[in-house]
Design a protein around this motif. Structure first.
Motif, mmCIF file in Angstrom:
data_model
loop_
_atom_site.group_PDB
_atom_site.id
_atom_site.type_symbol
_atom_site.label_atom_id
_atom_site.label_comp_id
_atom_site.label_asym_id
_atom_site.label_seq_id
_atom_site.Cartn_x
_atom_site.Cartn_y
_atom_site.Cartn_z
ATOM 1 N N ASN A 338 0.658 -1.175 0.200
ATOM 2 C CA ASN A 338 -0.227 0.085 0.105
ATOM 3 C C ASN A 338 0.951 1.409 0.211
ATOM 4 O OD1 ASN A 338 -2.954 -0.592 0.027
ATOM 5 N ND2 ASN A 338 -2.344 -1.993 2.262
ATOM 6 N N ARG A 339 1.589 1.592 0.742
ATOM 7 C CA ARG A 339 2.799 2.301 0.595
ATOM 8 C C ARG A 339 3.924 2.624 -0.215
ATOM 9 N NH1 ARG A 339 5.239 2.425 6.574
ATOM 10 N NH2 ARG A 339 4.364 -0.097 6.596
ATOM 11 N N LEU A 340 4.676 3.238 -0.556
ATOM 12 C CA LEU A 340 5.780 3.943 -1.529
ATOM 13 C C LEU A 340 7.387 3.785 -0.417
ATOM 14 C CD1 LEU A 340 3.785 5.188 -4.271
ATOM 15 C CD2 LEU A 340 3.990 3.463 -4.193
ATOM 16 N N ASN A 341 6.967 3.840 1.054
ATOM 17 C CA ASN A 341 8.375 4.041 1.785
ATOM 18 C C ASN A 341 8.892 2.684 0.940
ATOM 19 O OD1 ASN A 341 5.809 4.298 3.071
ATOM 20 N ND2 ASN A 341 7.056 5.838 4.514
ATOM 21 N N PHE A 342 10.668 3.387 0.676
ATOM 22 C CA PHE A 342 11.375 2.428 0.665
ATOM 23 C C PHE A 342 11.145 1.800 0.056
ATOM 24 C CE2 PHE A 342 11.253 3.070 5.447
ATOM 25 C CZ PHE A 342 12.089 3.299 5.723
ATOM 26 N N LYS A 343 10.937 2.195 -1.901
ATOM 27 C CA LYS A 343 11.067 1.551 -3.033
ATOM 28 C C LYS A 343 11.825 0.881 -3.163
ATOM 29 C CE LYS A 343 7.238 1.768 -6.495
ATOM 30 N NZ LYS A 343 6.702 2.871 -7.762
ATOM 31 N N ASN A 344 12.960 1.247 -3.122
ATOM 32 C CA ASN A 344 14.421 0.729 -3.707
ATOM 33 C C ASN A 344 14.374 -0.331 -2.936
ATOM 34 O OD1 ASN A 344 14.904 2.872 -5.442
ATOM 35 N ND2 ASN A 344 15.918 3.719 -4.520
ATOM 36 N N VAL A 345 14.137 -0.618 -1.977
ATOM 37 C CA VAL A 345 14.298 -1.625 -0.579
ATOM 38 C C VAL A 345 13.847 -2.507 -1.473
ATOM 39 C CG1 VAL A 345 14.561 -2.302 1.505
ATOM 40 C CG2 VAL A 345 15.841 -0.064 1.349
ATOM 41 N N VAL A 346 12.549 -2.343 -1.198
ATOM 42 C CA VAL A 346 11.413 -3.682 -1.910
ATOM 43 C C VAL A 346 11.469 -4.411 -2.999
ATOM 44 C CG1 VAL A 346 8.372 -3.710 -2.592
ATOM 45 C CG2 VAL A 346 9.277 -1.830 -0.633
ATOM 46 N N ASN A 347 12.164 -3.127 -4.368
ATOM 47 C CA ASN A 347 12.211 -3.664 -5.803
ATOM 48 C C ASN A 347 13.942 -4.353 -5.511
ATOM 49 O OD1 ASN A 347 10.688 -2.096 -6.308
ATOM 50 N ND2 ASN A 347 11.492 -0.474 -7.108
ATOM 51 N N SER A 348 14.385 -4.539 -5.081
ATOM 52 C CA SER A 348 15.930 -5.578 -4.361
ATOM 53 C C SER A 348 15.221 -6.604 -3.448
ATOM 54 C CB SER A 348 16.513 -4.753 -3.817
ATOM 55 O OG SER A 348 16.713 -4.440 -1.915
ATOM 56 N N LEU A 349 14.503 -6.783 -3.571
ATOM 57 C CA LEU A 349 13.667 -7.629 -2.705
ATOM 58 C C LEU A 349 13.004 -8.817 -3.900
ATOM 59 C CD1 LEU A 349 12.198 -6.976 0.398
ATOM 60 C CD2 LEU A 349 14.336 -7.743 0.235
ATOM 61 N N ASP A 350 12.790 -10.461 -3.655
ATOM 62 C CA ASP A 350 12.271 -11.112 -4.983
ATOM 63 C C ASP A 350 10.814 -11.583 -3.780
ATOM 64 O OD1 ASP A 350 11.660 -12.618 -6.604
ATOM 65 O OD2 ASP A 350 12.827 -14.310 -5.716
ATOM 66 N N LEU A 351 9.895 -10.536 -4.770
ATOM 67 C CA LEU A 351 9.194 -10.680 -3.662
ATOM 68 C C LEU A 351 8.000 -11.010 -4.533
ATOM 69 C CD1 LEU A 351 8.579 -6.782 -2.363
ATOM 70 C CD2 LEU A 351 8.981 -9.850 -1.300
ATOM 71 N N GLY A 352 8.596 -11.722 -6.522
ATOM 72 C CA GLY A 352 7.363 -12.535 -6.887
ATOM 73 C C GLY A 352 7.082 -10.798 -7.822
ATOM 74 N N SER A 353 4.888 -11.292 -7.760
ATOM 75 C CA SER A 353 4.376 -10.118 -8.497
ATOM 76 C C SER A 353 4.039 -9.153 -7.580
ATOM 77 C CB SER A 353 3.793 -10.308 -9.444
ATOM 78 O OG SER A 353 3.221 -11.179 -10.360
ATOM 79 N N VAL A 354 4.182 -8.047 -7.670
ATOM 80 C CA VAL A 354 3.715 -6.603 -6.293
ATOM 81 C C VAL A 354 3.003 -6.104 -7.004
ATOM 82 C CG1 VAL A 354 5.041 -4.961 -5.192
ATOM 83 C CG2 VAL A 354 6.306 -6.987 -5.824
ATOM 84 N N ILE A 355 1.866 -5.676 -6.692
ATOM 85 C CA ILE A 355 0.461 -4.674 -6.843
ATOM 86 C C ILE A 355 0.628 -3.522 -5.494
ATOM 87 C CG2 ILE A 355 -1.917 -4.873 -6.740
ATOM 88 C CD1 ILE A 355 -1.900 -8.317 -7.291
ATOM 89 N N TYR A 356 0.085 -2.911 -6.237
ATOM 90 C CA TYR A 356 -0.045 -1.632 -5.889
ATOM 91 C C TYR A 356 -1.220 -0.849 -5.855
ATOM 92 C CZ TYR A 356 5.227 -1.322 -4.913
ATOM 93 O OH TYR A 356 6.343 -1.037 -4.805
ATOM 94 N N PRO A 357 -2.139 -1.063 -4.702
ATOM 95 C CA PRO A 357 -3.982 -0.840 -5.672
ATOM 96 C C PRO A 357 -4.246 0.464 -5.710
ATOM 97 C CG PRO A 357 -3.496 -2.567 -3.321
ATOM 98 C CD PRO A 357 -2.128 -1.910 -3.817
ATOM 99 N N ARG A 358 -3.367 1.301 -5.212
ATOM 100 C CA ARG A 358 -3.334 3.256 -5.174
ATOM 101 C C ARG A 358 -3.358 3.172 -6.654
ATOM 102 N NH1 ARG A 358 0.847 6.540 -1.796
ATOM 103 N NH2 ARG A 358 0.238 5.432 -0.221
ATOM 104 N N TYR A 359 -1.750 2.617 -7.321
ATOM 105 C CA TYR A 359 -1.801 2.260 -8.988
ATOM 106 C C TYR A 359 -2.906 2.165 -9.366
ATOM 107 C CZ TYR A 359 3.280 4.054 -7.962
ATOM 108 O OH TYR A 359 4.508 5.557 -7.291
ATOM 109 N N VAL A 360 -3.465 0.736 -9.576
ATOM 110 C CA VAL A 360 -4.553 0.887 -10.428
ATOM 111 C C VAL A 360 -5.627 1.880 -10.238
ATOM 112 C CG1 VAL A 360 -5.721 -1.290 -10.187
ATOM 113 C CG2 VAL A 360 -3.566 -1.442 -9.346
ATOM 114 N N THR A 361 -5.946 2.319 -8.960
ATOM 115 C CA THR A 361 -7.071 3.367 -9.059
ATOM 116 C C THR A 361 -6.679 4.495 -9.891
ATOM 117 O OG1 THR A 361 -7.658 2.168 -6.291
ATOM 118 C CG2 THR A 361 -8.688 4.447 -7.612
ATOM 119 N N ALA A 362 -5.288 4.837 -9.568
ATOM 120 C CA ALA A 362 -4.713 6.319 -10.038
ATOM 121 C C ALA A 362 -5.232 6.155 -11.588
ATOM 122 C CB ALA A 362 -3.687 6.569 -9.290
ATOM 123 N N GLU A 363 -4.068 5.671 -12.473
ATOM 124 C CA GLU A 363 -4.381 5.116 -13.399
ATOM 125 C C GLU A 363 -5.594 5.329 -14.229
ATOM 126 O OE1 GLU A 363 -2.168 1.315 -13.986
ATOM 127 O OE2 GLU A 363 0.074 2.684 -13.571
#
Length: 461
Positions: A338-363
């Motif tokens: 849900n949040r976008l804090n520490f996005k670079n750290v999140v992107n460096s982890l192997d989390l499979g597919s990541v979904i950000y509901p707020r982006y789905v809405t905003a787009e």
């Protein structure tokens, strides 16, 4: 890669609610040059947001007629209500529509209301009703239908798909350039963006693919699946799924998966919610327990489940659960953040597919705003951001003759870092060559590192 922006006359927009979705909309719409006024009951939130962006802020109840007048509703092009309350959002939009005769978009998340979207839109005159949890569930369901993909985005009313996957070692595509791929392996697909380490490329024919590349390609629904099979990926949908969290998103996802014939097990800590889910989802297995309990997960078969989706309300829990599941099983994993804090750290982890509901809405909302700003003979049907918003995929409906129609694509003076990815003509998906032309009535999808396109003619230099 440089990210370019097209500057145009902005709309007057009122946004009610400065939560996660509201702040994401403010960030993106202000970036695109719109005149924004925000309304929120929390003065400190208004202060925080107005310090970050060149926008107006008003403290108060967004459903109040006098507050909307103060915010400029009489000169507003669009009011967007994204507070935590569905009822308040609907009321804000209804008042705004009647007071200002403007477009109105409401975030509505409750399943009861979601089943009545058509009625609410028609009777209340709402332009759009957005449900972040439902849209996120649809995105997750598309991925579980094609589990080797990291992302699956739908275009042309489901006729075409934009699919992201990671190129493994010893794959047939390693060391091949895109011209060879198009001539010898897959003429009916188009690779339109590639992420390699920190760079993102809109590739040309001489671009060579390498192990570890994150590749996005477009193709018709049928061709996409056969292409992945041809290059060695498994493409069968998962047979079962374990969902942690019985929230609205969990309900929506379970409902979608059950309709697809996928067995569902939900682990939810709230007993009352479990009882409610048991009634609404009689074909699902509902477990009342702590989804972060390692022993419970093992007891419920996490080691053999084919897919796992963590939908708790806490990002840190979702991330840790995903990392644990990847250690103990081969499940396809999807992580909701849900949040976008520490996005670079999140992107460096192997989390499979990541979904950000707020982006789905905003787009969805940004696609509408760009279409409303455009008065020429084309319209935005679909918009997705890729690779941390460094690339946009936009589907235009071309409604009349213009400077891009009836001219071979090779003769068009196209901007750099831009690909025309497909033409949808009467339901048939064409991967275009230089000899093809855009015709009135087509929908056309472009992928570009530019931002702010709201008309098909923006593709020209």
């Amino acid at each position: 890669m440089e990210r370019k922006k097209i500057l145009k006359q902005g709309l007057n927009i009122i946004i009610v609610g400065c939560g996660k979705v509201g702040s994401t909309l403010i960030e993106q719409l202000s970036h695109e040059g719109h005149n924004i006024t925000i309304i929120d009951k929390k003065a400190e939130r208004i202060q925080e947001i107005t310090n970050l962006y060149d926008i107006m802020g008003i403290v108060g109840n967004g459903a109040s007629y006098s507050i909307q007048l103060e915010a400029g509703i009489l000169k507003t092009d669009l009011i967007i209500a994204v507070t935590e309350s569905d009822e308040l959002n609907i009321l804000c939009c209804t008042i705004g529509r009647r007071a200002g005769n403007c477009g109105a978009i409401a975030r509505v998340r409750t399943p009861d209301y979601s089943n009545e979207v058509g009625y609410l839109r028609e009777k209340l005159g709402l332009t759009m009703i957005i449900n972040p949890e439902l849209e996120a569930a649809k995105e997750a369901a598309r991925i579980l239908y094609l589990p080797t993909a990291l992302e699956v985005n739908s275009f042309a009313h489901g006729q075409a798909e934009l699919i992201k996957f990671k190129l493994p070692e010893n794959n047939i595509l390693n060391g091949k350039n895109l011209a060879y791929l198009g001539q010898h392996i897959a003429p009916d697909i188009l690779i339109c963006a590639v992420a390699r380490q920190e760079e993102v490329y809109i590739p040309s024919g001489d671009f060579e693919l390498k192990t570890g590349d994150i590749i996005t390609f477009v193709a018709s629904h049928k061709v996409a699946k056969s292409f992945l099979e041809d290059i060695g990926f498994k493409t069968k949908q998962v047979r079962n799924c374990m969902i942690i969290g019985g929230s609205r998103a969990g309900f929506y996802l379970a409902d979608q998966l059950l309709r697809m014939g996928i067995a569902v097990k939900i682990i939810e800590s709230n007993r009352e919610r479990c009882e409610d889910l048991s009634v609404k989802l009689p074909k699902a297995v509902i477990i009342n327990g702590d989804g972060t309990d390692e022993e419970l997960l093992l007891e419920e078969g996490i080691e053999t489940t084919e897919s796992f989706v963590s939908l708790t309300g806490i990002d840190e829990e979702n991330i840790l659960l995903t990392l644990f599941v990847k250690q103990v099983s081969n499940a396809k994993v999807i992580t909701k953040i849900n949040r976008l804090n520490f996005k670079n750290v999140v992107n460096s982890l192997d989390l499979g597919s990541v979904i950000y509901p707020r982006y789905v809405t905003a787009e969805s909302i940004i696609a509408y705003v760009r279409a409303k700003r455009n008065s020429l003979g084309s319209n935005i049907e679909t918009l997705y951001h890729l690779f941390d918003h460094r690339v946009e995929a936009i589907e235009f409906k071309v409604e009349e003759n213009s400077s891009v129609t009836n001219i071979p694509l090779t003769d068009l003076s196209l901007k750099k870092d831009l690909l025309i990815s497909f033409i949808n003509r009467n339901g048939k998906i064409l991967i275009p060559s230089g000899k093809d032309c855009i015709e009135p009535g087509d929908t056309v999808m472009i992928v570009t590192s530019h931002t702010g396109f709201d008309n098909i003619e923006d593709i020209l230099m």
